[in-house]
Write a protein that holds these residues in place. Sequence first.
Motif, short mmCIF file in Angstrom:
data_model
loop_
_atom_site.label_atom_id
_atom_site.label_comp_id
_atom_site.label_asym_id
_atom_site.label_seq_id
_atom_site.Cartn_x
_atom_site.Cartn_y
_atom_site.Cartn_z
N ASP A 58 0.83 -1.20 0.00
CA ASP A 58 0.00 0.00 0.00
C ASP A 58 0.87 1.26 0.00
OD1 ASP A 58 -1.99 1.86 0.13
OD2 ASP A 58 -2.71 1.28 2.11
N SER A 59 1.43 1.58 -1.13
CA SER A 59 2.33 2.73 -1.22
C SER A 59 1.58 4.06 -1.22
CB SER A 59 3.18 2.62 -2.48
OG SER A 59 2.35 2.60 -3.63
N TYR A 60 0.25 4.04 -1.34
CA TYR A 60 -0.52 5.27 -1.39
C TYR A 60 -1.02 5.73 -0.02
CZ TYR A 60 -0.44 4.43 -6.36
OH TYR A 60 -0.02 4.22 -7.64
N HIS A 61 -0.89 4.90 0.99
CA HIS A 61 -1.33 5.29 2.33
C HIS A 61 -0.47 6.46 2.81
CE1 HIS A 61 -2.34 5.23 6.53
NE2 HIS A 61 -3.32 4.37 6.28
N PRO A 62 -1.07 7.52 3.34
CA PRO A 62 -0.29 8.70 3.75
C PRO A 62 0.79 8.41 4.79
CG PRO A 62 -2.66 9.08 4.01
CD PRO A 62 -2.49 7.69 3.53
N GLU A 63 0.57 7.41 5.65
CA GLU A 63 1.58 7.10 6.68
C GLU A 63 2.87 6.57 6.08
OE1 GLU A 63 0.43 4.58 9.88
OE2 GLU A 63 -1.22 5.87 10.48
N MET A 64 2.82 6.03 4.90
CA MET A 64 4.01 5.43 4.29
C MET A 64 5.08 6.48 3.98
SD MET A 64 3.49 2.26 4.42
CE MET A 64 2.32 2.32 5.76
N LYS A 65 4.68 7.73 3.92
CA LYS A 65 5.66 8.81 3.69
C LYS A 65 6.28 9.27 4.99
CE LYS A 65 3.42 10.39 -0.49
NZ LYS A 65 2.59 11.38 -1.12
N GLN A 66 5.63 8.98 6.10
CA GLN A 66 6.09 9.46 7.41
C GLN A 66 6.81 8.39 8.24
OE1 GLN A 66 2.20 10.61 8.76
NE2 GLN A 66 2.67 12.77 8.45
N PHE A 67 6.40 7.13 8.06
CA PHE A 67 6.90 6.05 8.90
C PHE A 67 7.34 4.87 8.06
CE2 PHE A 67 3.38 8.14 11.20
CZ PHE A 67 4.08 8.67 12.26
N PRO A 68 8.22 4.03 8.60
CA PRO A 68 8.55 2.79 7.88
C PRO A 68 7.33 1.88 7.85
CG PRO A 68 9.54 2.77 10.07
CD PRO A 68 8.93 4.13 9.88
N LEU A 69 7.33 0.93 6.95
CA LEU A 69 6.25 -0.04 6.87
C LEU A 69 6.06 -0.70 8.22
CD1 LEU A 69 4.21 -1.47 5.02
CD2 LEU A 69 6.01 -3.14 4.52
N HIS A 70 4.83 -0.78 8.68
CA HIS A 70 4.55 -1.33 10.01
C HIS A 70 3.16 -1.94 10.06
CE1 HIS A 70 2.96 2.76 10.05
NE2 HIS A 70 2.09 2.34 10.97
N ASN A 71 2.95 -2.79 11.06
CA ASN A 71 1.67 -3.44 11.33
C ASN A 71 1.04 -4.03 10.07
OD1 ASN A 71 1.69 -3.16 14.08
ND2 ASN A 71 -0.30 -2.18 14.18
N VAL A 72 1.83 -4.80 9.35
CA VAL A 72 1.35 -5.43 8.12
C VAL A 72 0.41 -6.58 8.47
CG1 VAL A 72 2.04 -6.67 6.03
CG2 VAL A 72 3.42 -4.76 6.87
N ALA A 73 -0.79 -6.51 7.93
CA ALA A 73 -1.82 -7.51 8.19
C ALA A 73 -1.33 -8.92 7.87
CB ALA A 73 -3.06 -7.20 7.36
N GLY A 74 -1.69 -9.86 8.75
CA GLY A 74 -1.35 -11.26 8.52
C GLY A 74 0.08 -11.64 8.87
N THR A 75 0.82 -10.76 9.53
CA THR A 75 2.20 -11.05 9.91
C THR A 75 2.36 -11.00 11.42
OG1 THR A 75 2.96 -8.76 9.82
CG2 THR A 75 3.02 -10.01 7.75
N TRP A 76 3.49 -11.47 11.91
CA TRP A 76 3.78 -11.48 13.34
C TRP A 76 3.75 -10.07 13.92
CZ3 TRP A 76 8.02 -9.17 15.81
CH2 TRP A 76 8.16 -9.47 17.17
#
Length: 89
Positions: A58-76
Amino acid sequence: MKALISIDYTNDFVAEAGALTAGIPAQAIHDRILELTKEFTERGDFVAYTIDRHEADDSYHPEMKQFPLHNVAGTWVHDLFGDLQSYYE
């Protein structure tokens, strides 16, 4: 009836290896959060888990410009921290 709202107490925000970890202070309250969750559940009170959720692509989510990728669904990293995950399950 009372309500307990657990906000973003996930591995990515609490575990040492989390992308946006709050670290030791967040880890230190684990036992109390688990205790309160059990108390509320056993009394039949309302317990809500509000959890930030992202998709890996999801590169279009506004948080992706402010924070590293996080809380990815379906992962630990999206699981609740510590024993709270197994209690939730």
